[in-house]
Design a protein around this motif. Structure first.
Motif, PDB file in Angstrom:
ATOM      1  N   PHE A  78       0.869  -1.168   0.000  1.00  0.00           N
ATOM      2  CA  PHE A  78       0.000   0.000   0.000  1.00  0.00           C
ATOM      3  C   PHE A  78       0.910   1.223   0.000  1.00  0.00           C
ATOM      4  O   PHE A  78       1.842   1.294   0.807  1.00  0.00           O
ATOM      5  CB  PHE A  78      -0.899  -0.004   1.240  1.00  0.00           C
ATOM      6  CG  PHE A  78      -1.750  -1.240   1.352  1.00  0.00           C
ATOM      7  CD1 PHE A  78      -3.030  -1.259   0.848  1.00  0.00           C
ATOM      8  CD2 PHE A  78      -1.247  -2.398   1.947  1.00  0.00           C
ATOM      9  CE1 PHE A  78      -3.819  -2.400   0.943  1.00  0.00           C
ATOM     10  CE2 PHE A  78      -2.021  -3.541   2.047  1.00  0.00           C
ATOM     11  CZ  PHE A  78      -3.311  -3.541   1.534  1.00  0.00           C
ATOM     12  N   THR A  79       0.644   2.171  -0.889  1.00  0.00           N
ATOM     13  CA  THR A  79       1.528   3.327  -1.003  1.00  0.00           C
ATOM     14  C   THR A  79       0.767   4.641  -0.878  1.00  0.00           C
ATOM     15  O   THR A  79      -0.409   4.722  -1.226  1.00  0.00           O
ATOM     16  CB  THR A  79       2.293   3.320  -2.345  1.00  0.00           C
ATOM     17  OG1 THR A  79       1.351   3.290  -3.413  1.00  0.00           O
ATOM     18  CG2 THR A  79       3.194   2.105  -2.455  1.00  0.00           C
ATOM     19  N   ALA A  80       1.495   5.617  -0.369  1.00  0.00           N
ATOM     20  CA  ALA A  80       1.003   6.982  -0.195  1.00  0.00           C
ATOM     21  C   ALA A  80      -0.185   6.995   0.766  1.00  0.00           C
ATOM     22  O   ALA A  80      -0.630   5.967   1.254  1.00  0.00           O
ATOM     23  CB  ALA A  80       0.661   7.618  -1.529  1.00  0.00           C
ATOM     24  N   HIS A  81      -0.691   8.159   1.040  1.00  0.00           N
ATOM     25  CA  HIS A  81      -1.778   8.281   2.011  1.00  0.00           C
ATOM     26  C   HIS A  81      -3.033   7.529   1.578  1.00  0.00           C
ATOM     27  O   HIS A  81      -3.723   6.957   2.427  1.00  0.00           O
ATOM     28  CB  HIS A  81      -2.092   9.751   2.281  1.00  0.00           C
ATOM     29  CG  HIS A  81      -1.169  10.368   3.280  1.00  0.00           C
ATOM     30  ND1 HIS A  81      -1.301  11.672   3.701  1.00  0.00           N
ATOM     31  CD2 HIS A  81      -0.100   9.878   3.966  1.00  0.00           C
ATOM     32  CE1 HIS A  81      -0.356  11.948   4.588  1.00  0.00           C
ATOM     33  NE2 HIS A  81       0.385  10.877   4.754  1.00  0.00           N
ATOM     34  N   ASP A  82      -3.323   7.482   0.277  1.00  0.00           N
ATOM     35  CA  ASP A  82      -4.506   6.742  -0.171  1.00  0.00           C
ATOM     36  C   ASP A  82      -4.375   5.254   0.131  1.00  0.00           C
ATOM     37  O   ASP A  82      -5.330   4.611   0.573  1.00  0.00           O
ATOM     38  CB  ASP A  82      -4.763   6.958  -1.659  1.00  0.00           C
ATOM     39  CG  ASP A  82      -5.331   8.328  -1.965  1.00  0.00           C
ATOM     40  OD1 ASP A  82      -5.807   9.025  -1.038  1.00  0.00           O
ATOM     41  OD2 ASP A  82      -5.299   8.722  -3.153  1.00  0.00           O
ATOM     42  N   GLY A  83      -3.196   4.698  -0.110  1.00  0.00           N
ATOM     43  CA  GLY A  83      -2.959   3.289   0.183  1.00  0.00           C
ATOM     44  C   GLY A  83      -3.001   3.002   1.670  1.00  0.00           C
ATOM     45  O   GLY A  83      -3.578   1.984   2.105  1.00  0.00           O
ATOM     46  N   ILE A  84      -2.388   3.876   2.470  1.00  0.00           N
ATOM     47  CA  ILE A  84      -2.403   3.719   3.923  1.00  0.00           C
ATOM     48  C   ILE A  84      -3.840   3.772   4.430  1.00  0.00           C
ATOM     49  O   ILE A  84      -4.253   2.980   5.279  1.00  0.00           O
ATOM     50  CB  ILE A  84      -1.556   4.815   4.608  1.00  0.00           C
ATOM     51  CG1 ILE A  84      -0.112   4.812   4.113  1.00  0.00           C
ATOM     52  CG2 ILE A  84      -1.652   4.708   6.129  1.00  0.00           C
ATOM     53  CD1 ILE A  84       0.673   3.555   4.327  1.00  0.00           C
ATOM     54  N   ARG A  85      -4.619   4.677   3.886  1.00  0.00           N
ATOM     55  CA  ARG A  85      -6.034   4.804   4.268  1.00  0.00           C
ATOM     56  C   ARG A  85      -6.803   3.521   3.920  1.00  0.00           C
ATOM     57  O   ARG A  85      -7.631   3.052   4.714  1.00  0.00           O
ATOM     58  CB  ARG A  85      -6.652   6.012   3.558  1.00  0.00           C
ATOM     59  CG  ARG A  85      -8.016   6.402   4.046  1.00  0.00           C
ATOM     60  CD  ARG A  85      -8.533   7.640   3.312  1.00  0.00           C
ATOM     61  NE  ARG A  85      -7.625   8.776   3.413  1.00  0.00           N
ATOM     62  CZ  ARG A  85      -7.509   9.580   4.458  1.00  0.00           C
ATOM     63  NH1 ARG A  85      -8.259   9.364   5.524  1.00  0.00           N
ATOM     64  NH2 ARG A  85      -6.683  10.599   4.456  1.00  0.00           N
TER      65      ARG A  85
END
Length: 109
Positions: free
Chosen positions: A39-46
């Motif tokens: 999971f990458t970047a804030h969208d992936g973390i979310r």
């Protein structure tokens, strides 16, 4: 020595179910690897947070931690909730006051 603030925030914001503060503990270009799923970047973390963390009513309890390099820590957490339940290590890499990489796998530790 205290646990770095961003790792403590990872634990505290999970336990408070505070998604916005949880995501803010990560850099904007962070990577989270959970047993081979990336999971990458804030969208992936979310997304991961929704499917595997706060979205599963996860509670975290710090068991132990150690610093393994200048900005890298192995953190042993007791995890409970509606998903994974058990104890396991997570490897956190930091950039400044944020998490830049989190790895969850059996090769950590």
């Amino acid at each position: 020595m205290d646990l770095p603030a961003s790792i403590q925030a990872f634990i505290d914001t999970t336990n408070r179910a505070d998604t916005e503060a949880f995501v803010a503990a990560f850099t904007t270009d962070a990577t989270l690897e959970d047993w081979g799923r990336n999971f990458t970047a804030h969208d992936g973390i979310r997304t991961w947070n929704r499917t595997d963390n706060i979205g599963k009513n996860t509670r975290l309890e710090l068991v132990d931690w150690r610093q393994t390099a200048a900005d890298t820590y192995i953190v042993e957490l007791q995890v409970s909730g509606d998903g994974y339940n058990g104890t396991g290590p997570m490897e956190f890499s930091l950039a400044g006051d944020r998490i830049v990489r989190l790895t969850i796998s059996d090769s950590v530790g």
